[in-house]
Design a protein around this motif. Structure first.
Motif, PDB file in Angstrom:
ATOM      1  N   ASN A  26       0.805  -1.222   0.000  1.00 37.33           N
ATOM      2  CA  ASN A  26       0.000   0.000   0.000  1.00 37.33           C
ATOM      3  C   ASN A  26       0.839   1.273   0.000  1.00 37.33           C
ATOM      4  N   THR A  29      -0.552   4.082  -2.073  1.00 36.86           N
ATOM      5  CA  THR A  29      -1.979   4.338  -1.923  1.00 36.86           C
ATOM      6  C   THR A  29      -2.179   5.683  -1.239  1.00 36.86           C
ATOM      7  N   VAL A  30      -3.029   6.521  -1.811  1.00 35.28           N
ATOM      8  CA  VAL A  30      -3.269   7.843  -1.253  1.00 35.28           C
ATOM      9  C   VAL A  30      -3.896   7.714   0.132  1.00 35.28           C
ATOM     10  N   GLY A  31      -3.331   8.419   1.089  1.00 37.05           N
ATOM     11  CA  GLY A  31      -3.871   8.433   2.439  1.00 37.05           C
ATOM     12  C   GLY A  31      -3.492   7.246   3.296  1.00 37.05           C
ATOM     13  N   ASP A  81      -9.012  18.369  -4.878  1.00 42.68           N
ATOM     14  CA  ASP A  81      -8.113  17.459  -4.171  1.00 42.68           C
ATOM     15  C   ASP A  81      -7.542  18.191  -2.967  1.00 42.68           C
ATOM     16  N   SER A 101     -11.294   9.243   6.605  1.00 41.53           N
ATOM     17  CA  SER A 101     -10.303   8.915   5.585  1.00 41.53           C
ATOM     18  C   SER A 101      -9.211   9.969   5.594  1.00 41.53           C
ATOM     19  N   ARG A 102      -8.024   9.564   5.168  1.00 39.20           N
ATOM     20  CA  ARG A 102      -6.944  10.527   4.951  1.00 39.20           C
ATOM     21  C   ARG A 102      -6.745  10.775   3.457  1.00 39.20           C
ATOM     22  N   SER A 103      -7.474  10.064   2.621  1.00 41.67           N
ATOM     23  CA  SER A 103      -7.388  10.265   1.183  1.00 41.67           C
ATOM     24  C   SER A 103      -8.147  11.528   0.809  1.00 41.67           C
ATOM     25  N   TYR A 105      -8.781  12.723  -2.391  1.00 38.81           N
ATOM     26  CA  TYR A 105      -9.292  12.805  -3.768  1.00 38.81           C
ATOM     27  C   TYR A 105     -10.784  13.072  -3.715  1.00 38.81           C
ATOM     28  N   ASN A 117     -14.036   9.075  -3.848  1.00 35.96           N
ATOM     29  CA  ASN A 117     -14.130   8.103  -4.948  1.00 35.96           C
ATOM     30  C   ASN A 117     -15.233   7.076  -4.734  1.00 35.96           C
TER      31      ASN A 117
END
Length: 178
Positions: A26, A29-31, A81, A101-103, A105, A117
């Motif tokens: 990972n 992986t974003v976040g 973003d 979440s830390r993502s 996007y 997403n």
């Protein structure tokens, strides 16, 4: 006893390898935040006899701790973003359930809500007419566009590559010999 001690070490090492493998899988992986295996000693104790504890009976993984260090912040062409500088999470409304979440996007759905997403809606505190942030309960963030009047596109710039090995098209719309 020494056989069980060795087995406990193998089990703990196997679990640490699984955590490391998850971190590697990972890494982009974003976040994603890496994990760390934390170990502890096993103690032997008796119900009858001396009643004390004896260390050296092996090892076990006591915890798999998330590491929430600051990651890299990447710039994108999407104005929605977002990135978290430091600790913290984005709060999302996922079909009535609160998730974190830390993502960062995000985009807009058909109704103007800022969504991740997985179509979970970003939550936040609303702004008043002067731009001040109101306190209270976080709400689904929505960008209202109905009061923005449409404007005609004034200029378009195109950049593209042509395949030099392709045949030259000659015709009414494609005449390159003029």
């Amino acid at each position: 006893m020494s056989f069980n001690t060795a087995l406990s070490g193998l089990r703990a090492a196997n679990e640490e390898l699984a955590v490391t493998g998850n971190n590697i899988a990972n890494a982009s992986t974003v976040g994603f935040k890496k994990s760390r295996a934390e170990f502890g000693d096993l103690y032997a104790s008796t119900l009858i006899g001396a009643g004390g504890s004896q260390s050296g009976s092996g090892v076990l993984v006591t915890d798999i701790a998330q590491q929430f260090d600051q990651g890299n912040i990447s710039f994108t062409d999407n104005a929605l973003d977002l990135a978290i500088n430091g600790g913290g999470f984005f709060v999302l409304n996922d079909g009535g359930s609160t998730t974190y979440s830390r993502s960062g996007y995000f985009g807009l759905d058909d109704d103007g809500f800022v969504v991740a997403n997985n179509n979970a809606i970003l939550q936040g505190y609303p702004a008043d007419d002067s731009g001040g942030i109101q306190s209270g309960t976080p709400e689904n963030l929505q960008i209202r566009t109905e009061t923005i009047s449409p404007e005609m596109t004034q200029q378009v710039e195109l950049e593209f590559n042509l395949d030099s090995s392709s045949d030259i098209l000659v015709g009414t719309d494609f005449d390159t010999t003029e």
